[in-house]
Design an enzyme around this catalytic site. Sequence first.
Site, mmCIF file in Angstrom:
data_model
loop_
_atom_site.group_PDB
_atom_site.id
_atom_site.type_symbol
_atom_site.label_atom_id
_atom_site.label_comp_id
_atom_site.label_asym_id
_atom_site.label_seq_id
_atom_site.Cartn_x
_atom_site.Cartn_y
_atom_site.Cartn_z
ATOM 1 N N PHE A 241 -13.890 17.200 -16.227
ATOM 2 C CA PHE A 241 -14.649 18.097 -17.100
ATOM 3 C C PHE A 241 -13.775 18.937 -18.030
ATOM 4 O O PHE A 241 -14.291 19.672 -18.848
ATOM 5 C CB PHE A 241 -15.520 19.038 -16.256
ATOM 6 C CG PHE A 241 -16.481 18.308 -15.370
ATOM 7 C CD1 PHE A 241 -17.623 17.734 -15.894
ATOM 8 C CD2 PHE A 241 -16.235 18.170 -14.014
ATOM 9 C CE1 PHE A 241 -18.526 17.055 -15.096
ATOM 10 C CE2 PHE A 241 -17.114 17.476 -13.194
ATOM 11 C CZ PHE A 241 -18.265 16.908 -13.743
ATOM 12 N N LYS B 225 -9.795 19.565 -20.225
ATOM 13 C CA LYS B 225 -8.464 19.173 -20.679
ATOM 14 C C LYS B 225 -7.633 20.447 -20.777
ATOM 15 O O LYS B 225 -8.153 21.513 -21.126
ATOM 16 C CB LYS B 225 -8.537 18.488 -22.051
ATOM 17 C CG LYS B 225 -9.170 17.109 -22.003
ATOM 18 C CD LYS B 225 -9.189 16.465 -23.380
ATOM 19 C CE LYS B 225 -9.798 15.061 -23.308
ATOM 20 N NZ LYS B 225 -9.858 14.432 -24.651
ATOM 21 N N ASP C 179 -11.044 25.605 -1.504
ATOM 22 C CA ASP C 179 -10.483 24.296 -1.862
ATOM 23 C C ASP C 179 -8.957 24.380 -1.930
ATOM 24 O O ASP C 179 -8.335 23.918 -2.889
ATOM 25 C CB ASP C 179 -11.055 23.811 -3.191
ATOM 26 C CG ASP C 179 -10.773 22.313 -3.443
ATOM 27 O OD1 ASP C 179 -10.498 21.596 -2.455
ATOM 28 O OD2 ASP C 179 -10.808 21.886 -4.608
ATOM 29 N N LYS D 146 -5.325 23.352 -1.277
ATOM 30 C CA LYS D 146 -4.570 22.120 -1.040
ATOM 31 C C LYS D 146 -3.356 22.155 -1.963
ATOM 32 O O LYS D 146 -3.348 22.912 -2.946
ATOM 33 C CB LYS D 146 -5.439 20.889 -1.328
ATOM 34 C CG LYS D 146 -6.059 20.864 -2.723
ATOM 35 C CD LYS D 146 -7.005 19.686 -2.889
ATOM 36 C CE LYS D 146 -7.688 19.717 -4.265
ATOM 37 N NZ LYS D 146 -8.622 18.592 -4.436
ATOM 38 N N ASN E 45 -3.636 22.313 -5.734
ATOM 39 C CA ASN E 45 -4.111 23.553 -6.352
ATOM 40 C C ASN E 45 -3.106 24.695 -6.206
ATOM 41 O O ASN E 45 -3.445 25.861 -6.407
ATOM 42 C CB ASN E 45 -5.463 23.971 -5.759
ATOM 43 C CG ASN E 45 -6.594 23.085 -6.237
ATOM 44 O OD1 ASN E 45 -6.486 22.443 -7.276
ATOM 45 N ND2 ASN E 45 -7.677 23.030 -5.474
ATOM 46 N N ASP F 37 -7.342 27.028 -9.596
ATOM 47 C CA ASP F 37 -8.601 26.297 -9.420
ATOM 48 C C ASP F 37 -9.561 27.000 -8.461
ATOM 49 O O ASP F 37 -9.715 26.627 -7.296
ATOM 50 C CB ASP F 37 -8.346 24.857 -8.946
ATOM 51 C CG ASP F 37 -9.557 23.961 -9.224
ATOM 52 O OD1 ASP F 37 -10.644 24.510 -9.520
ATOM 53 O OD2 ASP F 37 -9.440 22.740 -9.141
ATOM 54 N N THR G 276 -11.777 19.552 -0.054
ATOM 55 C CA THR G 276 -11.194 18.212 0.045
ATOM 56 C C THR G 276 -11.152 17.823 1.520
ATOM 57 O O THR G 276 -10.586 18.573 2.330
ATOM 58 C CB THR G 276 -9.782 18.224 -0.573
ATOM 59 O OG1 THR G 276 -9.890 18.696 -1.927
ATOM 60 C CG2 THR G 276 -9.155 16.849 -0.558
#
Length: 435
Positions: A30, A32, A141, A143, A146, A159, A181
């Site tokens: 979603f 760039k 999230d 990980k 991120n 993120d 995740t």
Amino acid sequence: MAAADNNNSNHPTLLHGKYELGRLLGHGTFAKVYHARHLQSGKNVAMKVVGKEKVIKVGMMEQIKREISVMKMVKHTNIVELHEVMASKSKIYFAMELVRGGELFNKIAKGRLREEVARLYFQQLISAIDFCHSRGVYHRDLKPENLLLDEEGNLKVTDFGLSAFTEHLKQDGLLHTTCGTPAYVAPEVIGKKGYDGAKADLWSCGVILYVLLAGFLPFQDDNIVAMYRKIYKGDFKCPPWFSPEARRLVTKLLDPNPDTRATISKIRDSSWFKKSVPIAVRTKQEIEFDAFSGEDHKAKQAETLNAFHIISLSEGFDLSPLFEEKKREDKEELRFATTRPASSVISTLEEVAKAVKFSVKKSETRVKLQGQECGRKGKLAINADIFAVTPSFLVVEVKKDHGDTLEYNQFCSKQLRPALKDILWKSHTENSTLA
């Protein structure tokens, strides 16, 4: 969110007349991300560009709004900073801190890290997550993909698209959205019975620590149901090269029972976590504190106080809410008046500092306090300036010089305000004059 359109068709790389867009740094489903330069300051930033149409189509606009709200709340040295958000008719632009060192994932992909390097990254991760949790924000999230690294090797959490606020808790006080995740998700999140966001984040931190030290995941299986079964049971083994202290900490973090899982205070108390970082770095504030002698601090005269200072000394006439956006509990300063001599004020502040084991530096008109322990944003540093309105009437301004605002406010409410009670000047209505 400030709406703006790029009307300059001759310069397609010029964004809203403020930023010059450069090369593409990366892209996802979603968004760039481009290298960009702020024209006025010359500062380099990462510009995340999100297409509105695509986001609305899949129902992710609320998630984007949440990410913006969260990133405005969590200003911390180990969290990627959001500078500003802009929008056109078709795009949303996030001007963010440019972090040049890449993902921590890329470092681990080359093999496991030395224990002291893993410890440094983990200490920074816990510092960032502790700060988020103190603001009622849960990442959900976490990980290595991120976690970014800057040019100096400092870790930056990014993120926040799947993050949640305390307001998202249901009546049972738990979160109920399954996200994250799979390999890093806590067993109670998979279970769909509701979970504590802070405890779920700490499970993910445990998986990250394991991966940093081992070079591979603790729970692995080609069959996702079989992997979930291992996660439910906490079925993993530490490699033989883990030190006993690291093994203990990982085991406490990867406890499938969230009620007995290690908390942030337990992590900070663990012998493995407390080992010092290889290079001791003194902050600018610590250097200035040590250099303060009091001789260069000139006496404050009455004219330095204006009418608003005097008016605000009475809570009944405190006009500051008309001019300040911050909530009272977010204030970084307080003022009070006293008819006691400056020496009494200084003695009181010294007693408070002694009770909480803060270091003290003083002159005739200023007292500097500095905490010994590192908080969420380094050591808490506080300045108290003493102003003479008349020889027998003083005004004292107490300000946070460095550290976390929440920790400063807790210090003021729990230690400072009670200690100052006996020396405060009272108005005719006998109201407290602590503004």
